[in-house]
Design an enzyme around this catalytic site. Structure first.
Site, mmCIF file in Angstrom:
data_model
loop_
_atom_site.group_PDB
_atom_site.id
_atom_site.type_symbol
_atom_site.label_atom_id
_atom_site.label_comp_id
_atom_site.label_asym_id
_atom_site.label_seq_id
_atom_site.Cartn_x
_atom_site.Cartn_y
_atom_site.Cartn_z
ATOM 1 N N GLY A 10 -86.891 74.279 10.259
ATOM 2 C CA GLY A 10 -86.262 75.569 10.509
ATOM 3 C C GLY A 10 -87.171 76.711 10.089
ATOM 4 N N THR A 129 -88.814 77.437 3.120
ATOM 5 C CA THR A 129 -87.409 77.129 3.417
ATOM 6 C C THR A 129 -86.512 78.229 2.855
ATOM 7 O OG1 THR A 129 -85.542 75.616 3.073
ATOM 8 C CG2 THR A 129 -87.220 75.627 1.360
ATOM 9 N N ASP A 131 -83.535 77.658 2.295
ATOM 10 C CA ASP A 131 -82.604 76.939 1.421
ATOM 11 C C ASP A 131 -83.051 76.957 -0.035
ATOM 12 O OD1 ASP A 131 -80.956 76.257 3.549
ATOM 13 O OD2 ASP A 131 -82.004 74.370 3.931
ATOM 14 N N MET A 177 -75.940 79.254 5.540
ATOM 15 C CA MET A 177 -76.731 78.023 5.534
ATOM 16 C C MET A 177 -76.932 77.512 4.117
ATOM 17 S SD MET A 177 -79.650 78.694 8.442
ATOM 18 C CE MET A 177 -79.247 78.607 10.195
ATOM 19 N N GLY A 178 -77.131 76.207 4.014
ATOM 20 C CA GLY A 178 -77.319 75.553 2.720
ATOM 21 C C GLY A 178 -76.635 74.206 2.750
ATOM 22 N N ARG A 179 -77.387 73.170 3.126
ATOM 23 C CA ARG A 179 -76.802 71.837 3.312
ATOM 24 C C ARG A 179 -76.405 71.184 2.001
ATOM 25 N NH1 ARG A 179 -76.848 68.211 7.186
ATOM 26 N NH2 ARG A 179 -78.114 69.581 8.499
ATOM 27 N N GLU A 233 -72.525 76.073 4.058
ATOM 28 C CA GLU A 233 -72.181 75.078 5.077
ATOM 29 C C GLU A 233 -72.051 73.682 4.485
ATOM 30 O OE1 GLU A 233 -75.234 74.646 8.011
ATOM 31 O OE2 GLU A 233 -76.847 74.517 6.529
ATOM 32 N N LEU A 284 -79.626 84.401 12.385
ATOM 33 C CA LEU A 284 -79.918 85.771 11.960
ATOM 34 C C LEU A 284 -80.401 85.820 10.515
ATOM 35 C CD1 LEU A 284 -76.780 87.564 13.461
ATOM 36 C CD2 LEU A 284 -78.971 87.065 14.566
ATOM 37 N N ARG A 286 -82.090 83.637 8.851
ATOM 38 C CA ARG A 286 -83.411 83.084 8.592
ATOM 39 C C ARG A 286 -84.533 83.815 9.324
ATOM 40 N NH1 ARG A 286 -82.761 77.130 11.433
ATOM 41 N NH2 ARG A 286 -83.474 77.658 13.532
#
Length: 392
Positions: A10, A129, A131, A177-179, A233, A284, A286
């Site tokens: 990403g 990243t 993240d 975002m953030g797995r 997320e 948006l 990232r």
């Protein structure tokens, strides 16, 4: 000596600043520098761009991956064999791979394969990243700008909510975002340093309890009439299952996530009868280069430069890292860590950075220096004057 740079995973608003750093530093040191189009996917097709004389100034302010990225994981021996055939054919002796957790695994595999095959190849990972979950580095290029974007977006949405809540939306939910790690969702609370931010932050590190969450929302609404919520997320139930698991995996084998914001909003409507609104910044957050952190841009470029310097110093098989020396005044130093210590590993938000539904002062001290300053792109016709390369 020929060097190859490629982007993976990403993208971010500053990954091209790292590309600028790699290319400029390589040229300053007399290397022939090429770029793989669309990461290793393009390298496998011998899709290279000669960057030795390329005008690269636009890279410092253009978001996303200017050279194309990919989500390919090296799984087959045939792919690895083909890569080394291409490396030999083109006499590639330096490889700089710009990416996150899975990309560092690819870089590590290539370094090990080179040693096994007796091929002189120096691989250095350039971190990237939003993240912010790469271990052994204080933070990652891309995070500061994404955190700044999220903090500002939440501040402005909270003001909108405050204006309209009397007879309209009372609960605003932003899905971020953030797995596995909540670094980015936590940034939604940073606006409180200026008096406006997320009232509730839901993080992957804090197992989700519906009853406690509903009680917290009810408490906030009873006090101020409205509530702004940030949810990662990767929010999980106590048993470890994702609240938003979509039932399938991506090309890296990660569970595909999405819709947690609507799930959370649905709970609020069902239990409290409040009108809700959901926003998903998605791409948006990232690639929002128009409000990038100057600190982030400068550090991204420097990580690229350090990757080249380390390789030339025979410090390879490593990823560039940043070590924090001081919060105030903010100061870091650059270092490196073996790729195998980073590959497929995840750095979680420390427990002392959050407290149930909010973040702590320690997180503010950590994150605020990373969002400082603005590095605006040039504008034309009232819009950012971003440049595109012809990658075909």
């Amino acid at each position: 000596m020929k060097a190859l740079y490629a982007q993976s995973g990403g993208v971010t608003s500053v990954i091209n600043a790292s590309a600028y750093g790699v290319i400029d530093e390589a040229r300053r040191n007399g290397l022939e520098i090429y770029v793989g189009i669309n990461g290793v996917t393009g390298v496998l097709k011998e899709k290279f761009l000669d960057a030795t004389e390329l005008d690269i100034e636009f890279l410092r302010y253009t978001p996303a991956g200017a050279f194309g990225s990919c989500r390919k994981k090296l799984k087959s021996e045939s792919d690895i064999e083909k890569l080394f055939e291409i490396f030999r054919k083109n006499d590639i002796r330096y490889f700089f791979y710009n990416g996150g957790n899975d990309s560092m695994d690819t870089a590590w595999r290539l370094q090990m394969e080179a040693q096994k095959r007796g091929y002189e190849l120096k691989v250095v990972g350039v971190p990237k990243t939003i993240d912010n979950d790469l271990p052994h580095t204080d933070h990652c290029p891309g995070y500061g700008s994404a955190a700044k974007y999220i903090a500002i977006a939440m501040m402005e949405a909270a003001l909108d909510l405050r204006s309209m809540y009397v007879d309209s939306t009372q609960v605003f939910v932003m899905e971020i975002m953030g797995r596995h790690a909540g670094w980015l969702a936590a940034a939604a609370a940073l606006g409180w340093v200026n008096g406006i931010g997320a009232d509730i932050v839901l993080l992957p590190e804090e197992p989700f309890n519906k009853d406690e969450f509903i009680a917290a929302v009810d408490n906030v609404v009873s006090k101020k009439g409205h509530c702004a919520i940030a949810v990662a997320e990767g929010l999980k139930y106590p048993d470890g299952f994702f609240v938003s698991d979509m039932g399938f995996t991506d090309s890296f084998g990660n569970r595909q996530l999405g819709g947690v914001g609507f799930t959370i909003a649905g709970m609020v409507r069902s239990e409290l009868g409040l009108k809700t609104h959901v926003a998903i910044p998605d791409y948006l957050q990232r690639s929002g280069r128009h409000i990038a952190s100057a600190t982030d841009v400068q550090e991204a470029e420097m990580c690229g430069r350090m990757a080249v310097r380390y390789a030339l110093e025979d410090n390879y098989g490593v990823m560039v890292t940043m070590e924090r020396i001081s919060d105030d005044p903010y100061e870091i130093r650059y270092s490196s860590v073996p790729l195998n210590l980073v590959a497929e590993q995840t750095k979680m938000l420390p427990k002392d950075y959050f407290d149930k539904f909010t973040v702590t002062e320690k997180f503010f001290r950590y994150a605020l220096p990373l969002i400082q300053g603005e590095f605006y792109p040039p504008f034309k016709n009232g819009l950012p004057d971003y440049k595109l390369l012809d990658l075909k």
